[in-house]
Write a protein that holds these residues in place. Sequence first.
Motif, PDB file in Angstrom:
ATOM      1  N   GLN A  68       0.820  -1.206   0.000  1.00 39.45           N
ATOM      2  CA  GLN A  68       0.000   0.000   0.000  1.00 39.45           C
ATOM      3  C   GLN A  68       0.860   1.265   0.000  1.00 39.45           C
ATOM      4  OE1 GLN A  68      -2.604  -0.392   3.374  1.00 39.45           O
ATOM      5  NE2 GLN A  68      -3.736  -2.106   2.472  1.00 39.45           N
ATOM      6  N   ARG A  69       2.073   1.155   0.528  1.00 40.17           N
ATOM      7  CA  ARG A  69       3.000   2.291   0.534  1.00 40.17           C
ATOM      8  C   ARG A  69       3.923   2.283  -0.679  1.00 40.17           C
ATOM      9  NH1 ARG A  69       1.327   1.154   5.376  1.00 40.17           N
ATOM     10  NH2 ARG A  69       1.279   2.703   7.070  1.00 40.17           N
ATOM     11  N   LEU A  70       3.604   1.424  -1.660  1.00 40.77           N
ATOM     12  CA  LEU A  70       4.332   1.330  -2.925  1.00 40.77           C
ATOM     13  C   LEU A  70       5.762   0.819  -2.748  1.00 40.77           C
ATOM     14  CD1 LEU A  70       3.085   4.600  -4.673  1.00 40.77           C
ATOM     15  CD2 LEU A  70       2.118   2.293  -4.793  1.00 40.77           C
ATOM     16  N   TRP A  71       5.993   0.029  -1.728  1.00 36.24           N
ATOM     17  CA  TRP A  71       7.281  -0.631  -1.543  1.00 36.24           C
ATOM     18  C   TRP A  71       7.381  -1.836  -2.476  1.00 36.24           C
ATOM     19  CZ3 TRP A  71      10.371  -1.106   3.496  1.00 36.24           C
ATOM     20  CH2 TRP A  71      10.426   0.121   4.156  1.00 36.24           C
ATOM     21  N   GLY A  72       8.610  -2.293  -2.694  1.00 35.97           N
ATOM     22  CA  GLY A  72       8.810  -3.560  -3.372  1.00 35.97           C
ATOM     23  C   GLY A  72       8.829  -4.681  -2.342  1.00 35.97           C
ATOM     24  N   THR A  73       8.143  -5.767  -2.628  1.00 32.25           N
ATOM     25  CA  THR A  73       8.057  -6.866  -1.659  1.00 32.25           C
ATOM     26  C   THR A  73       8.290  -8.210  -2.333  1.00 32.25           C
ATOM     27  OG1 THR A  73       5.672  -7.273  -1.941  1.00 32.25           O
ATOM     28  CG2 THR A  73       6.313  -5.563  -0.354  1.00 32.25           C
ATOM     29  N   GLY A  74       8.766  -9.153  -1.544  1.00 30.06           N
ATOM     30  CA  GLY A  74       8.925 -10.532  -1.997  1.00 30.06           C
ATOM     31  C   GLY A  74       8.846 -11.445  -0.796  1.00 30.06           C
ATOM     32  N   LYS A  75       8.448 -12.681  -1.011  1.00 30.40           N
ATOM     33  CA  LYS A  75       8.265 -13.611   0.105  1.00 30.40           C
ATOM     34  C   LYS A  75       8.753 -15.003  -0.271  1.00 30.40           C
ATOM     35  CE  LYS A  75       4.699 -15.605   3.109  1.00 30.40           C
ATOM     36  NZ  LYS A  75       3.238 -15.734   3.367  1.00 30.40           N
ATOM     37  N   ALA A  90      14.257 -15.074  -6.578  1.00 30.43           N
ATOM     38  CA  ALA A  90      12.887 -14.934  -7.078  1.00 30.43           C
ATOM     39  C   ALA A  90      12.122 -13.865  -6.298  1.00 30.43           C
ATOM     40  CB  ALA A  90      12.165 -16.278  -6.977  1.00 30.43           C
ATOM     41  N   ALA A  91      12.321 -13.813  -4.973  1.00 30.51           N
ATOM     42  CA  ALA A  91      11.635 -12.824  -4.149  1.00 30.51           C
ATOM     43  C   ALA A  91      12.091 -11.411  -4.495  1.00 30.51           C
ATOM     44  CB  ALA A  91      11.881 -13.119  -2.671  1.00 30.51           C
ATOM     45  N   LEU A  92      13.401 -11.228  -4.660  1.00 30.88           N
ATOM     46  CA  LEU A  92      13.917  -9.904  -5.011  1.00 30.88           C
ATOM     47  C   LEU A  92      13.501  -9.501  -6.426  1.00 30.88           C
ATOM     48  CD1 LEU A  92      17.503  -9.343  -3.573  1.00 30.88           C
ATOM     49  CD2 LEU A  92      15.564  -7.768  -3.518  1.00 30.88           C
ATOM     50  N   HIS A  93      13.423 -10.480  -7.312  1.00 32.15           N
ATOM     51  CA  HIS A  93      12.948 -10.203  -8.669  1.00 32.15           C
ATOM     52  C   HIS A  93      11.531  -9.637  -8.621  1.00 32.15           C
ATOM     53  CE1 HIS A  93      11.966 -11.779 -12.975  1.00 32.15           C
ATOM     54  NE2 HIS A  93      12.292 -10.508 -12.988  1.00 32.15           N
ATOM     55  N   MET A  94      10.698 -10.246  -7.800  1.00 33.10           N
ATOM     56  CA  MET A  94       9.323  -9.765  -7.654  1.00 33.10           C
ATOM     57  C   MET A  94       9.298  -8.340  -7.100  1.00 33.10           C
ATOM     58  SD  MET A  94       6.212 -11.515  -5.480  1.00 33.10           S
ATOM     59  CE  MET A  94       6.374 -13.013  -6.457  1.00 33.10           C
ATOM     60  N   ALA A  95      10.154  -8.086  -6.107  1.00 35.42           N
ATOM     61  CA  ALA A  95      10.195  -6.751  -5.511  1.00 35.42           C
ATOM     62  C   ALA A  95      10.633  -5.697  -6.529  1.00 35.42           C
ATOM     63  CB  ALA A  95      11.140  -6.752  -4.310  1.00 35.42           C
ATOM     64  N   LEU A  96      11.654  -6.016  -7.321  1.00 34.62           N
ATOM     65  CA  LEU A  96      12.147  -5.061  -8.311  1.00 34.62           C
ATOM     66  C   LEU A  96      11.138  -4.835  -9.433  1.00 34.62           C
ATOM     67  CD1 LEU A  96      15.873  -6.210  -8.459  1.00 34.62           C
ATOM     68  CD2 LEU A  96      15.014  -4.037  -7.568  1.00 34.62           C
ATOM     69  N   ARG A  97      10.401  -5.878  -9.779  1.00 37.42           N
ATOM     70  CA  ARG A  97       9.353  -5.714 -10.805  1.00 37.42           C
ATOM     71  C   ARG A  97       8.265  -4.766 -10.320  1.00 37.42           C
ATOM     72  NH1 ARG A  97       7.295 -11.514 -12.158  1.00 37.42           N
ATOM     73  NH2 ARG A  97       5.739 -10.296 -13.297  1.00 37.42           N
ATOM     74  N   GLU A  98       7.994  -4.745  -9.018  1.00 39.58           N
ATOM     75  CA  GLU A  98       6.994  -3.830  -8.477  1.00 39.58           C
ATOM     76  C   GLU A  98       7.484  -2.381  -8.537  1.00 39.58           C
ATOM     77  OE1 GLU A  98       6.255  -5.329  -4.572  1.00 39.58           O
ATOM     78  OE2 GLU A  98       4.994  -6.990  -5.259  1.00 39.58           O
ATOM     79  N   LEU A  99       8.803  -2.197  -8.412  1.00 37.70           N
ATOM     80  CA  LEU A  99       9.371  -0.850  -8.403  1.00 37.70           C
ATOM     81  C   LEU A  99       9.688  -0.320  -9.802  1.00 37.70           C
ATOM     82  CD1 LEU A  99      11.899  -1.127  -5.425  1.00 37.70           C
ATOM     83  CD2 LEU A  99       9.559  -0.251  -5.370  1.00 37.70           C
ATOM     84  N   ALA A 100      10.042  -1.221 -10.717  1.00 39.69           N
ATOM     85  CA  ALA A 100      10.561  -0.822 -12.029  1.00 39.69           C
ATOM     86  C   ALA A 100       9.673   0.141 -12.814  1.00 39.69           C
ATOM     87  CB  ALA A 100      10.855  -2.065 -12.868  1.00 39.69           C
ATOM     88  N   PRO A 101       8.341  -0.061 -12.880  1.00 33.42           N
ATOM     89  CA  PRO A 101       7.515   0.834 -13.717  1.00 33.42           C
ATOM     90  C   PRO A 101       7.567   2.301 -13.298  1.00 33.42           C
ATOM     91  CG  PRO A 101       6.309  -1.167 -13.167  1.00 33.42           C
ATOM     92  CD  PRO A 101       7.540  -1.167 -12.324  1.00 33.42           C
ATOM     93  N   ARG A 102       7.930   2.582 -12.043  1.00 35.81           N
ATOM     94  CA  ARG A 102       7.928   3.966 -11.559  1.00 35.81           C
ATOM     95  C   ARG A 102       9.311   4.602 -11.610  1.00 35.81           C
ATOM     96  NH1 ARG A 102       5.892   1.512  -7.090  1.00 35.81           N
ATOM     97  NH2 ARG A 102       7.245   2.692  -5.687  1.00 35.81           N
TER      98      ARG A 102
END
Length: 399
Positions: A68-75, A90-102
């Motif tokens: 909700q705070r627009l952080w990158g997350t992975g689990k 894989a978790a860090l990849h997911m986190a970076l994909r969340e951040l990349a578009p911005r």
Amino acid sequence: MDPVRNPYAPGAGQRPPELAGREREVRQFEVVLERVARGRPERSTVLTGLRGVGKTVLLNTFRSMAIQRLWGTGKIEARPDQSIRRPMAAALHMALRELAPRHRAPERVEHVLGVLKAFAQAKTDDEKPSRNSKGGARWQPGIEVPAVRGRADSGDLEIDLMELFVDAASVATDLGVGIVLFIDEMQDVPTEDISALCAACHELSQIGGPLIVVGAGLPHLPAVLSASKSYSERLFRYTRIDRLSREAADYALSAPAHLEDVSFTPEALATLYEISDGYPFFVQAYGKVTWDLALHSPITAEDVTVAAPEAEEELAVGFFGSRYERATPAEREYMRAMAALGEEPVPTNEIAKSLGRRPSSLSPARDSLLKKGLVYSAERGLIAFTVPHFGHFLRSRPD
């Protein structure tokens, strides 16, 4: 009572309709997120507790808060004897994909993804080629950029994690947010990997990088971390998750019922707390069966009494029985001896005495139970079940 409208959710890691009794932990994590985003020093977090107290639910709640705070997350969920290198990639990849578009510099993100790809593919000294591989083909992490050689790919997990975390954190810094990595069943991370993870978190804490780790595990997890790095007790914020108070348990039951125009009598809530002992999973399990069997509102203590045997039967098959069936005959003998001694934790020498055996002869069974996560070492010379009420379950079994 309409079973379709039943609000209770006794599932593994499934968020209950009302997250009662965890307000303090949620507020603490809100502070952590805000401090990290502002560049303030903050520790990573470790949640500990028995099974069924809601650690995974809290992990998922924290993750939602970060998203909700627009952080990158992975689990990830740790597994015994499995390195965290690929799951962490894989978790860090997911986190970076969340951040990349911005991010305003796509080439910078691509560079970090290239480092991540090199990290994921790095060969370690003890890695053996797959039987099905031709010429030792490398695992492909699904990152569509060339691997960046010479960074986070040494094969030494401690060095590689440090470099990878620093690079990933820099992407979050550019956006004024952070990255949070969640590790469930953290006590199952291999010893060498735990040491590497602590070292990487230590490095980040020193440079102020906005990347934190939130782990969850059994009560002995702090001892596991302390054994890996002497500074781990200062590296993490430890939070013990326990049973709910009477007030919180009552609210967990009555609040979602109120939304369905259903109520409980005070006696019913008292009986439900007595049989559930305040453990969140049991609160949901008994609440669900009681709802299904009650004839009308308000739900009474008699309804709870009628429903309790069916709920206990479901727990005996699923929550308790599935774990018992995983144990070998020798391990079952050990656990039954534990249960017969009553209150936990139990001295290991008392278990040996009750079985008429030498303590050393029981070490294989104990070590295997520890590895399977059925028991944990509360402190030196003491052993306890990881599942609440497991001793009662064993004492009630006919065999």
